[in-house]
Design a protein around this motif. Sequence first.
Motif, PDB file in Angstrom:
ATOM      1  N   LYS A 102       6.920 -11.321  -2.360  1.00  0.00           N
ATOM      2  CA  LYS A 102       6.003 -10.945  -1.288  1.00  0.00           C
ATOM      3  C   LYS A 102       4.611 -11.442  -1.625  1.00  0.00           C
TER       4      LYS A 102
ATOM      5  N   GLY B 197       0.714 -11.249  -1.365  1.00  0.00           N
ATOM      6  CA  GLY B 197      -0.262 -10.202  -1.088  1.00  0.00           C
ATOM      7  C   GLY B 197      -1.282 -10.651  -0.058  1.00  0.00           C
TER       8      GLY B 197
ATOM      9  N   ALA C  99       0.627  -2.108  -0.212  1.00  0.00           N
ATOM     10  CA  ALA C  99       0.562  -3.478   0.272  1.00  0.00           C
ATOM     11  C   ALA C  99       1.964  -4.013   0.542  1.00  0.00           C
ATOM     12  N   LEU C 100       2.911  -3.655  -0.328  1.00  0.00           N
ATOM     13  CA  LEU C 100       4.292  -4.114  -0.123  1.00  0.00           C
ATOM     14  C   LEU C 100       4.886  -3.519   1.154  1.00  0.00           C
ATOM     15  N   GLU C 101       4.405  -2.320   1.505  1.00  0.00           N
ATOM     16  CA  GLU C 101       4.920  -1.689   2.719  1.00  0.00           C
ATOM     17  C   GLU C 101       4.176  -2.156   3.955  1.00  0.00           C
ATOM     18  N   GLY C 102       3.251  -3.088   3.798  1.00  0.00           N
ATOM     19  CA  GLY C 102       2.540  -3.644   4.941  1.00  0.00           C
ATOM     20  C   GLY C 102       1.330  -2.830   5.354  1.00  0.00           C
ATOM     21  N   LEU C 103       0.903  -1.922   4.486  1.00  0.00           N
ATOM     22  CA  LEU C 103      -0.281  -1.125   4.802  1.00  0.00           C
ATOM     23  C   LEU C 103      -1.480  -1.734   4.087  1.00  0.00           C
ATOM     24  N   SER C 104      -2.671  -1.190   4.356  1.00  0.00           N
ATOM     25  CA  SER C 104      -3.815  -1.745   3.647  1.00  0.00           C
ATOM     26  C   SER C 104      -3.819  -1.208   2.219  1.00  0.00           C
ATOM     27  N   GLY C 105      -4.407  -2.003   1.323  1.00  0.00           N
ATOM     28  CA  GLY C 105      -4.321  -1.695  -0.093  1.00  0.00           C
ATOM     29  C   GLY C 105      -5.198  -0.535  -0.503  1.00  0.00           C
ATOM     30  N   GLU C 106      -4.696   0.658  -0.423  1.00  0.00           N
ATOM     31  CA  GLU C 106      -5.426   1.837  -0.876  1.00  0.00           C
ATOM     32  C   GLU C 106      -4.519   2.617  -1.810  1.00  0.00           C
TER      33      GLU C 106
ATOM     34  N   GLN D  70       6.784  -2.415   9.784  1.00  0.00           N
ATOM     35  CA  GLN D  70       5.453  -2.582   9.195  1.00  0.00           C
ATOM     36  C   GLN D  70       5.452  -3.452   7.938  1.00  0.00           C
ATOM     37  N   GLU D  71       6.503  -3.357   7.109  1.00  0.00           N
ATOM     38  CA  GLU D  71       6.491  -4.068   5.827  1.00  0.00           C
ATOM     39  C   GLU D  71       6.502  -5.591   5.994  1.00  0.00           C
TER      40      GLU D  71
ATOM     41  N   ILE E 245       2.361  -8.332   6.789  1.00  0.00           N
ATOM     42  CA  ILE E 245       1.492  -9.206   5.985  1.00  0.00           C
ATOM     43  C   ILE E 245       2.085 -10.614   5.911  1.00  0.00           C
TER      44      ILE E 245
ATOM     45  N   HIS F 279       0.277 -14.039   7.318  1.00  0.00           N
ATOM     46  CA  HIS F 279       0.148 -15.248   6.487  1.00  0.00           C
ATOM     47  C   HIS F 279       0.722 -16.458   7.234  1.00  0.00           C
TER      48      HIS F 279
ATOM     49  N   LEU G 205      -5.801  -4.648   8.709  1.00  0.00           N
ATOM     50  CA  LEU G 205      -5.248  -5.502   7.655  1.00  0.00           C
ATOM     51  C   LEU G 205      -5.970  -6.850   7.634  1.00  0.00           C
TER      52      LEU G 205
ATOM     53  N   TYR H  23      -8.124  -7.317   4.022  1.00  0.00           N
ATOM     54  CA  TYR H  23      -7.614  -8.265   3.029  1.00  0.00           C
ATOM     55  C   TYR H  23      -8.409  -9.561   3.116  1.00  0.00           C
TER      56      TYR H  23
END
Lengths: 570, 240
Positions: free
Chosen positions: A315, A317, A332-339, B114-115, B118, B122, B153, B157
């Motif tokens: 994946k 990032g 982040a792996l779950e597609g959420l923002s990195g918190e 959702q996963e 990202i 990209h 997002l 990011y």
Amino acid sequence: MKINRASDLSKIKKQGLELLSPATTRITVGSATCGLAKGAGKVLEALKYEVKKKKIQAEVVAVGCNGLCYAEPIVEVIQPGKPRITYGPVTVERVGELLKAIKTGKVVQDLALARHDEEAYCPNIAPLKYAKGKVPAALSGIKEYRKQDFFKNQLKLVSKNAGTISPSRIEEYIALDGYKALAKVLTEMKPEDVIKEVTVSKLRGRGGAGFPTGLKWQACRSAAGDKKYIVCNGSEGDPEIGMHRSFLESDPQAIIEGMAIAGYAVGAEAGYIYVNDRYVVALERLEEAIRQAEQTGLLGSNILGSGLSFSLKVKRGGGAYVCGEETALLNALEGLSGEPRPRPPYPAQQGLFGKPTVVNNIETLANIPLIALHGGKWFAKIGTASSTGTKIVALSGAVAQPGWVEVPLGTPVKAIIETFGKGTGTGKKVKAFQTGGPSGGVLPASLLNIKLDYDQLTKAGSLLGSGGLLVMDEGTDMLDMAKFLTDFFAEETCGKCSTCREGVKRLQEIIDSIMQGYGTKEHLNLVKRMAAAMSDTAACALGKTAAVPFLSVLKHFPKEVEGKLLRKGA
Amino acid sequence: MTKTKKMAAQKSATPSPGAQAVAAGEWAGKSQAMFERMLQEVPEALRGVFRGKLMQVLQQKAKGGPAAESHVTEIVHETVPEPFKSNILKAFSTMGDIDMKVVEEIIKNNPGGQETVISILHAIQAKCGYLPQEALILVSQKKDIFLSNLYRLATSYTAFRIKPLKKYAVTVCNGTGCHVKAGGQILKELEKKVSGNGSLITLEKVRCLGCCDMSPAVMINGELYGGAQAQARIAEILHE
């Protein structure tokens, strides 16, 4: 070729060895990002084109990085029965000259960096022999690599394959005993035994916190859950470090093997490799490596006939420093923002998609095949009592020869800077150094004799972190450094915890006012109080350590800060 | 099948030649993206009702042919009140030349919830160079994720940009190693100059370009420059 028995690995090993020391000439070009940035891609193309045009019996292969980043692009030549020769920097203009030398059995003396009569990979593995008989007179002028400081003082365990094998050929990885550890684990060991070996090895996380890997695995194994995950943390967001990127680009199969072993040990059937968004080359090579491992039957269902199923996904990032923190990475792996997520529950209990998850750093996972193959006791003997094994260190800043090296833990920082970095290169003395990326403290030159060791560095107010070593010479303004590092945190804070979000901003303002000459003693006291609040209440290490750079500058270089404060009556 | 198409398909139960045309997914040019953009001005709760009504109008206008961009613009002029009308027309005029089929393909290739987002962002950025609003709207539609979530997002990011790149993409390395060797100075100077002469340069800073021995390192449109070399090239561009 798909194999379903451990004994079939030897067939692939034979193929790989034929590729590594072939009957014809093998020319390799160091093509990790550090090489590509300096034009390795063009050199590779030129070599391929000329070899074809001049009908030279040779294979041109892209390999990874061997750490000699200052001499990129690196080209190595292996001819049957002769020592392997390392050349650098080889520009496109010198390709013709090099090929002429190869054809006539000569050497380009001014480009030659090292001669390898044989390659001793790992203390327990038989070396790969190149030279047969006496070294030809033309080559004897080049210094053997093991007699050179740069190689002699390193202990290449994790990075033993980097720069030698092609990252896109699984055969070459298997040729150097790759997947032997996985085969051993699957046929001879129970999952509990694997965890025991890792615990005995005293391996600690190479990402930052230095948590014992065996404990982490045990916690995940004991956690209840129908599904478990192994996650490789390839975020590497520190602003001066690229050695894990280099590693992924040089030897991706090692990570895959390490993760498969981890999967077997904790009972996980799926894994994710999270890669920093800028590591495009690494991403491609990892995907290719996974494809090859699947085709060979080393990933997927019923691996080597053992019944183990393990699948991997890469994946990319989105680009955030905080994603190096394990719970932010899971988001982040779950597609959420990195918190970051509040802990407990720890990832080992409730991690990715709410399932028990092991999150390990790239380098930690790369150590696993070594431990599984040679045993935890062997590993525990390397390094110091509490910090076992080796560490890849990225040297940057004011050093004459930046790059990365692998040394046993416990090596003094001074030795690393002098032996591998060759001093500052500016004629000035070392003023300060920083380990562990931006979260580490800035330490003065008087502490240069400190050893690279988890506990010693923590005691001195810094940390080993992921292994960055930044050197500052006497021309560096320490307050400016503190501001740079604080600005970094101000940009990278995710904004979740108010103490971190606001604290870093105020810290920035205070440093600004000191720089402009309006700072007072009260400001410094305020910073200390704020830093205590941040480290007590922030959810993750980013917030807890955001004030460390400034505080360490204040502690070790008080004159540089206090000299700029507003004086009474001024 | 998309919500839009589903809705259109339901309508096509009543035999009308126009309905069938749009139901078959025939959108000429950017008409679909424009239609979706128009609906963005409608509050979330009312959007379903409006979608049906506006789709009917569109079908009448299309008269059996594919829905054209001009049809959508006409609808905006005829039916949408101010200030929404100006907003939409302004958005239309800044709409990039994006092939929505490519975006749809990307979404199709990344099944899941959702996963997958990202990865999708990209892929869109790799195709378009940035994340166009209409593409994000489509992702939000098809994945049933709030648009605000996607923008969160896209803006939190650092990998993503929501504006297209200019002629020169100048990436200054702002890693600590480069900073020690005066990379910060280059960045500061550029920031000042670009704000005045910004039409040609998109300035970005990254944490490490991976070539610390060339520090301070600067990348201009994919070509790497070190130290003085970088300064010279930048001076040339600023002169343009």
